[in-house]
Design a protein around this motif. Structure first.
Motif, PDB file in Angstrom:
ATOM      1  N   SER A  39      -0.017  -1.210   8.717  1.00 43.22           N
ATOM      2  CA  SER A  39      -0.830  -1.055   9.925  1.00 43.22           C
ATOM      3  C   SER A  39      -2.292  -0.788   9.619  1.00 43.22           C
ATOM      4  O   SER A  39      -3.149  -1.013  10.477  1.00 43.22           O
ATOM      5  N   THR A  40      -2.606  -0.342   8.413  1.00 43.26           N
ATOM      6  CA  THR A  40      -4.010  -0.168   8.044  1.00 43.26           C
ATOM      7  C   THR A  40      -4.664  -1.519   7.751  1.00 43.26           C
ATOM      8  O   THR A  40      -5.861  -1.681   7.942  1.00 43.26           O
ATOM      9  N   ILE A  41      -3.864  -2.494   7.321  1.00 41.69           N
ATOM     10  CA  ILE A  41      -4.365  -3.843   7.045  1.00 41.69           C
ATOM     11  C   ILE A  41      -4.260  -4.712   8.301  1.00 41.69           C
ATOM     12  O   ILE A  41      -5.172  -5.468   8.624  1.00 41.69           O
ATOM     13  N   VAL A  42      -3.128  -4.608   8.977  1.00 45.27           N
ATOM     14  CA  VAL A  42      -2.872  -5.363  10.209  1.00 45.27           C
ATOM     15  C   VAL A  42      -2.460  -4.368  11.285  1.00 45.27           C
ATOM     16  O   VAL A  42      -1.279  -4.105  11.488  1.00 45.27           O
ATOM     17  N   PRO A  43      -3.429  -3.793  11.974  1.00 46.59           N
ATOM     18  CA  PRO A  43      -3.067  -2.880  13.064  1.00 46.59           C
ATOM     19  C   PRO A  43      -2.296  -3.644  14.146  1.00 46.59           C
ATOM     20  O   PRO A  43      -2.458  -4.855  14.284  1.00 46.59           O
ATOM     21  N   GLU A 139       5.267   1.481  16.907  1.00 41.54           N
ATOM     22  CA  GLU A 139       3.817   1.321  16.909  1.00 41.54           C
ATOM     23  C   GLU A 139       3.260   1.140  15.498  1.00 41.54           C
ATOM     24  O   GLU A 139       2.183   1.640  15.161  1.00 41.54           O
ATOM     25  N   GLN A 140       4.023   0.401  14.689  1.00 44.07           N
ATOM     26  CA  GLN A 140       3.626   0.103  13.320  1.00 44.07           C
ATOM     27  C   GLN A 140       3.864  -1.375  13.038  1.00 44.07           C
ATOM     28  O   GLN A 140       4.697  -2.016  13.664  1.00 44.07           O
ATOM     29  N   VAL A 141       3.155  -1.894  12.042  1.00 43.69           N
ATOM     30  CA  VAL A 141       3.371  -3.251  11.537  1.00 43.69           C
ATOM     31  C   VAL A 141       3.839  -3.109  10.098  1.00 43.69           C
ATOM     32  O   VAL A 141       3.315  -2.282   9.342  1.00 43.69           O
ATOM     33  N   TYR A 142       4.830  -3.921   9.732  1.00 43.40           N
ATOM     34  CA  TYR A 142       5.430  -3.848   8.402  1.00 43.40           C
ATOM     35  C   TYR A 142       5.400  -5.204   7.708  1.00 43.40           C
ATOM     36  O   TYR A 142       5.506  -6.247   8.361  1.00 43.40           O
ATOM     37  N   LEU A 143       5.284  -5.150   6.404  1.00 40.46           N
ATOM     38  CA  LEU A 143       5.449  -6.320   5.547  1.00 40.46           C
ATOM     39  C   LEU A 143       6.836  -6.207   4.941  1.00 40.46           C
ATOM     40  O   LEU A 143       7.185  -5.170   4.367  1.00 40.46           O
ATOM     41  N   VAL A 144       7.639  -7.264   5.080  1.00 34.67           N
ATOM     42  CA  VAL A 144       9.020  -7.243   4.604  1.00 34.67           C
ATOM     43  C   VAL A 144       9.145  -8.202   3.424  1.00 34.67           C
ATOM     44  O   VAL A 144       8.699  -9.350   3.486  1.00 34.67           O
ATOM     45  N   ASP A 145       9.749  -7.713   2.363  1.00 32.39           N
ATOM     46  CA  ASP A 145       9.964  -8.524   1.160  1.00 32.39           C
ATOM     47  C   ASP A 145      11.307  -9.242   1.280  1.00 32.39           C
ATOM     48  O   ASP A 145      12.315  -8.818   0.737  1.00 32.39           O
TER      49      ASP A 145
END
Length: 175
Positions: A39-43, A139-145
């Motif tokens: 979320s700091t990179i992609v709010p 209310e967060q965005v996540y990157l999933v591997d």
């Protein structure tokens, strides 16, 4: 002879039962893929901005067997697809049926081809939306591997695509 046949039949059933258990275990492992908050990179507001842009300016393209007719946009360095937040219950990805909480950035020419971003909106955990994994917070965005390539490497490369996407969004909006 009958006892041997019954014993052999019992052994075969046990072997198949064990294989089934192993298969189920592997499937459960896939459900708990590693992810990291970004979320700091992609709010969330930026995720939503990209999503709205694709829905307004994009086309439709299928990129997986799970569903089809995904909202899609081809940027100069990647393609971006959206996935419905109710999964296959919206197999045609109709915006009138559900929202989109999955954004997949693809670069078919790169070694790392897929970057899956998931937004968890307020109320999504209770509603048990698709793509959300245990441990994610609202209310967060996540990157999933998804493919086990390594979160650090994915997170390191992601800004290259995000910068270009942001640049092209701005250019289209200024027209």
């Amino acid at each position: 002879m009958r006892n041997k046949i019954l014993s052999l039949l019992f052994a075969m059933v046990m072997v198949f039962a064990c294989k089934s258990r192993i298969s189920t275990t592997k499937n459960n492992e896939n459900l708990s893929m590693s992810f990291t908050p970004i979320s700091t990179i992609v709010p969330p507001i930026k995720f939503e901005k990209i999503q709205r842009f694709i829905l307004k300016n994009g086309d439709r393209r299928t990129y997986r067997n799970f569903d089809n007719h995904n909202p899609h946009y081809k940027f100069s360095n990647c393609e971006v697809f959206l996935g419905a937040d109710i999964g296959q219950r919206n197999g045609t990805n109709d915006p009138a049926i559900s929202n989109f909480n999955q954004l997949t950035i693809t670069d078919y020419d790169a070694t790392l081809r897929y970057y899956e971003l998931i937004i968890v909106r307020k109320g999504d955990l209770e509603a048990e939306k698709a793509w959300i994994r245990e441990g994610m917070e609202e209310e967060q965005v996540y990157l999933v591997d998804v493919y086990g390539k390594g979160l650090a490497l994915l997170k390191n490369n992601l800004p290259i695509y995000l910068e270009q996407i942001e640049k092209e969004l701005k250019a289209v909006n200024e027209k």
